[in-house]
Design a protein around this motif. Structure first.
Motif, PDB file in Angstrom:
ATOM      1  N   GLY A  37      -3.833   1.687   1.249  1.00  0.00           N
ATOM      2  CA  GLY A  37      -4.353   3.014   1.572  1.00  0.00           C
ATOM      3  C   GLY A  37      -4.535   3.824   0.302  1.00  0.00           C
ATOM      4  O   GLY A  37      -5.393   3.532  -0.520  1.00  0.00           O
ATOM      5  N   TYR A  38      -3.699   4.845   0.125  1.00  0.00           N
ATOM      6  CA  TYR A  38      -3.733   5.700  -1.066  1.00  0.00           C
ATOM      7  C   TYR A  38      -2.401   5.649  -1.812  1.00  0.00           C
ATOM      8  O   TYR A  38      -2.030   6.598  -2.493  1.00  0.00           O
ATOM      9  N   MET A  39      -1.657   4.557  -1.677  1.00  0.00           N
ATOM     10  CA  MET A  39      -0.370   4.402  -2.356  1.00  0.00           C
ATOM     11  C   MET A  39      -0.335   3.032  -3.023  1.00  0.00           C
ATOM     12  O   MET A  39      -0.687   2.028  -2.401  1.00  0.00           O
ATOM     13  N   ASN A  40       0.101   3.008  -4.297  1.00  0.00           N
ATOM     14  CA  ASN A  40       0.127   1.704  -4.969  1.00  0.00           C
ATOM     15  C   ASN A  40       1.518   1.076  -4.911  1.00  0.00           C
ATOM     16  O   ASN A  40       2.468   1.649  -4.368  1.00  0.00           O
ATOM     17  N   GLU A  41       1.622  -0.102  -5.458  1.00  0.00           N
ATOM     18  CA  GLU A  41       2.856  -0.887  -5.344  1.00  0.00           C
ATOM     19  C   GLU A  41       4.027  -0.281  -6.106  1.00  0.00           C
ATOM     20  O   GLU A  41       5.176  -0.712  -5.922  1.00  0.00           O
ATOM     21  N   HIS A  42       3.785   0.722  -6.943  1.00  0.00           N
ATOM     22  CA  HIS A  42       4.860   1.411  -7.667  1.00  0.00           C
ATOM     23  C   HIS A  42       5.189   2.764  -7.053  1.00  0.00           C
ATOM     24  O   HIS A  42       5.838   3.595  -7.686  1.00  0.00           O
ATOM     25  N   SER A  64     -12.397   2.559  -1.145  1.00  0.00           N
ATOM     26  CA  SER A  64     -11.450   3.516  -0.601  1.00  0.00           C
ATOM     27  C   SER A  64     -11.839   3.866   0.810  1.00  0.00           C
ATOM     28  O   SER A  64     -12.916   3.524   1.284  1.00  0.00           O
ATOM     29  N   LEU A  65     -10.945   4.571   1.508  1.00  0.00           N
ATOM     30  CA  LEU A  65     -11.292   5.040   2.834  1.00  0.00           C
ATOM     31  C   LEU A  65     -12.495   5.962   2.800  1.00  0.00           C
ATOM     32  O   LEU A  65     -13.199   6.122   3.794  1.00  0.00           O
ATOM     33  N   SER A  66     -12.749   6.587   1.655  1.00  0.00           N
ATOM     34  CA  SER A  66     -13.869   7.513   1.571  1.00  0.00           C
ATOM     35  C   SER A  66     -15.206   6.814   1.712  1.00  0.00           C
ATOM     36  O   SER A  66     -16.221   7.465   1.941  1.00  0.00           O
ATOM     37  N   VAL A  67     -15.236   5.500   1.602  1.00  0.00           N
ATOM     38  CA  VAL A  67     -16.482   4.767   1.822  1.00  0.00           C
ATOM     39  C   VAL A  67     -17.084   5.127   3.168  1.00  0.00           C
ATOM     40  O   VAL A  67     -18.295   5.195   3.327  1.00  0.00           O
ATOM     41  N   ILE A  68     -16.240   5.340   4.168  1.00  0.00           N
ATOM     42  CA  ILE A  68     -16.739   5.472   5.517  1.00  0.00           C
ATOM     43  C   ILE A  68     -16.792   6.920   5.984  1.00  0.00           C
ATOM     44  O   ILE A  68     -17.049   7.174   7.144  1.00  0.00           O
ATOM     45  N   HIS A  96      -6.923   0.014   4.354  1.00  0.00           N
ATOM     46  CA  HIS A  96      -7.335  -1.080   3.486  1.00  0.00           C
ATOM     47  C   HIS A  96      -6.269  -1.397   2.440  1.00  0.00           C
ATOM     48  O   HIS A  96      -5.437  -0.558   2.109  1.00  0.00           O
ATOM     49  N   ILE A  97      -6.347  -2.604   1.919  1.00  0.00           N
ATOM     50  CA  ILE A  97      -5.580  -2.989   0.744  1.00  0.00           C
ATOM     51  C   ILE A  97      -6.563  -3.357  -0.357  1.00  0.00           C
ATOM     52  O   ILE A  97      -7.555  -4.043  -0.119  1.00  0.00           O
ATOM     53  N   ILE A  98      -6.304  -2.870  -1.572  1.00  0.00           N
ATOM     54  CA  ILE A  98      -7.044  -3.299  -2.752  1.00  0.00           C
ATOM     55  C   ILE A  98      -6.123  -4.213  -3.548  1.00  0.00           C
ATOM     56  O   ILE A  98      -4.993  -3.844  -3.866  1.00  0.00           O
ATOM     57  N   LEU A 127      -4.787   4.966  -9.285  1.00  0.00           N
ATOM     58  CA  LEU A 127      -3.839   4.227  -8.453  1.00  0.00           C
ATOM     59  C   LEU A 127      -3.718   2.774  -8.901  1.00  0.00           C
ATOM     60  O   LEU A 127      -2.632   2.183  -8.861  1.00  0.00           O
ATOM     61  N   ARG A 128      -4.817   2.190  -9.320  1.00  0.00           N
ATOM     62  CA  ARG A 128      -4.800   0.782  -9.709  1.00  0.00           C
ATOM     63  C   ARG A 128      -4.221   0.568 -11.111  1.00  0.00           C
ATOM     64  O   ARG A 128      -3.827  -0.541 -11.453  1.00  0.00           O
ATOM     65  N   ARG A 129      -4.139   1.639 -11.916  1.00  0.00           N
ATOM     66  CA  ARG A 129      -3.722   1.476 -13.305  1.00  0.00           C
ATOM     67  C   ARG A 129      -2.378   2.114 -13.646  1.00  0.00           C
ATOM     68  O   ARG A 129      -1.767   1.743 -14.650  1.00  0.00           O
ATOM     69  N   CYS A 130      -1.925   3.073 -12.874  1.00  0.00           N
ATOM     70  CA  CYS A 130      -0.806   3.929 -13.308  1.00  0.00           C
ATOM     71  C   CYS A 130       0.420   3.757 -12.415  1.00  0.00           C
ATOM     72  O   CYS A 130       0.307   3.481 -11.224  1.00  0.00           O
ATOM     73  N   ARG A 131       1.573   3.968 -13.028  1.00  0.00           N
ATOM     74  CA  ARG A 131       2.842   3.859 -12.312  1.00  0.00           C
ATOM     75  C   ARG A 131       3.392   5.217 -11.899  1.00  0.00           C
ATOM     76  O   ARG A 131       4.241   5.278 -10.998  1.00  0.00           O
ATOM     77  N   THR A 132       2.988   6.292 -12.554  1.00  0.00           N
ATOM     78  CA  THR A 132       3.563   7.606 -12.296  1.00  0.00           C
ATOM     79  C   THR A 132       2.469   8.654 -12.133  1.00  0.00           C
ATOM     80  O   THR A 132       1.324   8.466 -12.561  1.00  0.00           O
ATOM     81  N   ALA A 133       2.847   9.784 -11.541  1.00  0.00           N
ATOM     82  CA  ALA A 133       1.910  10.893 -11.373  1.00  0.00           C
ATOM     83  C   ALA A 133       1.470  11.437 -12.731  1.00  0.00           C
ATOM     84  O   ALA A 133       0.285  11.712 -12.951  1.00  0.00           O
ATOM     85  N   ARG A 134       2.424  11.573 -13.638  1.00  0.00           N
ATOM     86  CA  ARG A 134       2.092  12.099 -14.962  1.00  0.00           C
ATOM     87  C   ARG A 134       1.140  11.146 -15.698  1.00  0.00           C
ATOM     88  O   ARG A 134       0.188  11.582 -16.366  1.00  0.00           O
ATOM     89  N   GLY A 135       1.375   9.842 -15.552  1.00  0.00           N
ATOM     90  CA  GLY A 135       0.478   8.869 -16.164  1.00  0.00           C
ATOM     91  C   GLY A 135      -0.905   8.909 -15.545  1.00  0.00           C
ATOM     92  O   GLY A 135      -1.916   8.727 -16.236  1.00  0.00           O
TER      93      GLY A 135
END
Length: 572
Positions: free
Chosen positions: A129-134, A56-60, A100-102, A165-173
């Motif tokens: 960044g901090y947004m996933n493909e969904h 994540s960006l927090s690495v730096i 970055h992209i993961i 972010l890598r596992r979920c599609r929604t905020a509630r999930g």
């Protein structure tokens, strides 16, 4: 943002000061970027060399304290002018804000040995960044909380964010997955507010661990009403809450019981349970000022008709606290929300461009530390949303009526948004341009967008009233172009979405790269123009000789008041 985060690999954490890492999926490769050295990791290599990095960006971001905390703004879909759900994040701390992209993956690697990574049977999603493909985006601010609830073991808030972010599609999930992960593996960070947005709704979640003797975390989450906004600024936001409204309120099963058992809450007192009062009590006067002032400043700007008082953050006894949610006086455009992340309390009694502390040229920036002592008396500067310690600022735009690759836009500004520029990165892109990947804190680079934006900002800090207007012209022109062309770009993208998804990804990548490179080049040009125009304290307009313009008259009068006789010449 929090204290030293780390690159996590094979269940172990490795500190990465002054590093920039990126993960990109490139055919059969994962690409890791470490201190400007590219390492290609082939899937045919032994496991140690090809384990999936969680980055994540927090690495730096290497150092953090409350003076350098973060700010989030959340906008519900009916509070926005176009129906977008929006989420912002000023990532404040000492570090470089690269992008970055993961990479995602279709299924679990059967040889994966990291227990947390292996504890997932479904696909993982690509993250920009901090947004996933969904179109799920997650931001945070840290609020410490009770020190006895810290624990060295477990998952950090940053790892939880990126696992979600890598596992979920929604905020509630994502909330449900964060709860499951903390119950299974524990929680190692201090108190946090997580803000989560997807294309339909947004949530705000306060969470803190249970200390070294118990695994897990206690938390409460509130759905942001669609017609409202909220702000998080390093102080727990949720106090009392209903226990019978699961559509809008979620919480850990033992959130009240744990506080009662630990003596944080007395059920016999007759007072309603308050999450913040139980888990983040005894907040200092300056802490409230530095945090609640940012909430107030957003609220005063979006709902001026309500005339929000400054008394709460100024520490007036009995002052009414700011509500968790408010309805803006008018719906907010994308540009409006960008501008909310540019704030030094201008136009208020706390305007940081005013007063002797702003210097002769009205600088709104105060160098660290924010608190100090003189003659055994304590003092503290104001703490605005905009700060020179911002490594980056971003705005996630989530839209349910568009296909995910087009609907999710990660607007990213390197360094401080006040002197930088938001560029659009669609969540359907394949790669990040080199200039947004490059950069390390201990070495200047002409090839780094972050360093170029930081250089422009540093030219302005001490000569603000002279230099910032030059920045603002280029900022307005560049962002204005991106905003004006957005609809046309997306209409073209929609046509590709119906016929050729690969071509769509290429189109969005090319467009996002063109915007990023335009910011990079414009700010390079701007740095040169500022240096020429304001060199050595002169003012040089194109085609003219440099001329002296001295100091503003109010500053000269202050000099006269303090040392007038030392500088007086002549007999007048």
């Amino acid at each position: 943002m929090g204290v030293n985060d780390a690159l996590e690999c094979d269940g172990k954490e490795k500190r990465a000061p002054f590093d920039s890492f990126r993960i990109l999926k490139n055919g059969t490769y994962y690409v890791a970027h470490n201190q400007s050295k590219m390492t290609m990791i082939n899937r045919l290599l032994p496991f140690y060399f090809r384990c999936l990095f969680v980055v994540s960006l927090s690495v730096i971001l290497c150092v953090w304290d409350i003076a350098e905390g973060c700010t989030n703004i959340v906008v519900g879909r009916r509070a926005s002018a176009d129906g977008s759900v929006m989420l912002t994040y000023s990532v404040d701390g000492v570090g470089i804000g690269n992008l970055h992209i993961i990479a995602g993956r279709e299924k679990v690697d059967p040889e994966l040995k990291d227990a947390v990574e292996a504890d997932w049977e479904g696909p993982t999603f690509r993250v920009v960044g901090y947004m996933n493909e969904h179109q799920l985006a997650i931001a945070e601010t840290t609020w410490d909380g009770r020190p006895e609830l810290r624990c060295k073991d477990g998952l950090s808030y940053s790892r939880l964010m990126f696992l979600a972010l890598r596992r979920c599609r929604t905020a509630r999930g994502a909330i449900a997955e964060i709860d499951r992960l903390t119950r299974t593996y524990g929680y190692s960070s201090s108190g946090e507010t997580l803000c989560l947005a997807d294309k339909n709704e947004a949530w705000i979640m306060d969470i803190i661990g249970k200390g070294p003797d118990e695994k897990g975390a206690v938390w409460v989450a509130a759905r942001v009403p669609d017609d409202s906004i909220t702000v998080s600024a390093n102080m727990g936001r949720i106090t009392t809450f209903p226990i019978d409204d699961p559509d809008n309120w979620l919480f850990s099963k033992d959130v009240v019981e744990f506080a009662t058992r630990k003596g944080f809450y007395d059920a016999s007192s007759g007072e309603a349970f308050s999450f913040r009062d139980s888990y983040h009590p005894d907040i200092s006067e300056y802490y409230v000022r530095a945090c609640a002032s940012r909430v107030w400043s957003v609220y005063r700007r979006v709902a001026p008709a309500r005339n929000f008082s400054d008394e709460f953050f100024r520490g007036v006894d009995g002052a009414e606290e700011y509500p968790l949610f408010i309805k803006p006086d008018k719906t907010l455009s994308l540009h409006d929300v960008m501008q909310l992340m540019r704030d030094h309390f201008e136009g208020t009694p706390y305007d940081m461009t005013k007063g002797i502390d702003a210097g002769p040229f009205g600088s709104p920036y105060r160098y660290r530390d924010l608190t100090w002592e003189v003659d055994k008396k304590k003092y503290g500067w104001e703490r605005p949303i905009s700060t020179q310690q911002a490594s980056c600022v971003w705005l996630a735009q989530c839209r349910a009526w568009l296909p995910d690759p087009i609907g999710g836009v990660f607007w990213f500004a390197p360094d401080d948004a006040y002197t930088s520029c938001f560029a659009p990165f669609y969540c359907g892109i394949r790669a990040i341009p080199e200039c947004y990947l490059n950069g390390r804190l201990d070495r200047f680079s002409w090839d780094s967008a972050w360093w170029i934006c930081s250089m422009v900002a540093n030219y302005a800090y001490d000569r603000w009233s002279r230099v910032f207007p030059d920045i603002q012209v280029v900022q307005h022109r560049t962002e204005g172009e991106f905003l004006r062309t957005q609809a046309a770009v997306e209409n073209a993208a929609l046509r590709l979405a119906e016929s050729d998804r690969a071509a769509l990804a290429d189109y969005l990548t090319d467009y996002s790269h063109s915007c990023a490179n335009k910011v990079f080049q414009n700010w390079k040009d701007l740095a040169g123009k500022i240096l020429v125009k304001h060199n050595d304290g002169w003012l040089k307009d194109p085609g003219e000789m440099p001329r002296g313009i001295g100091y503003p008259e109010p500053w000269r009068r202050r000099v006269i008041k303090e040392r007038g006789e030392d500088y007086r010449v002549g007999g007048g």
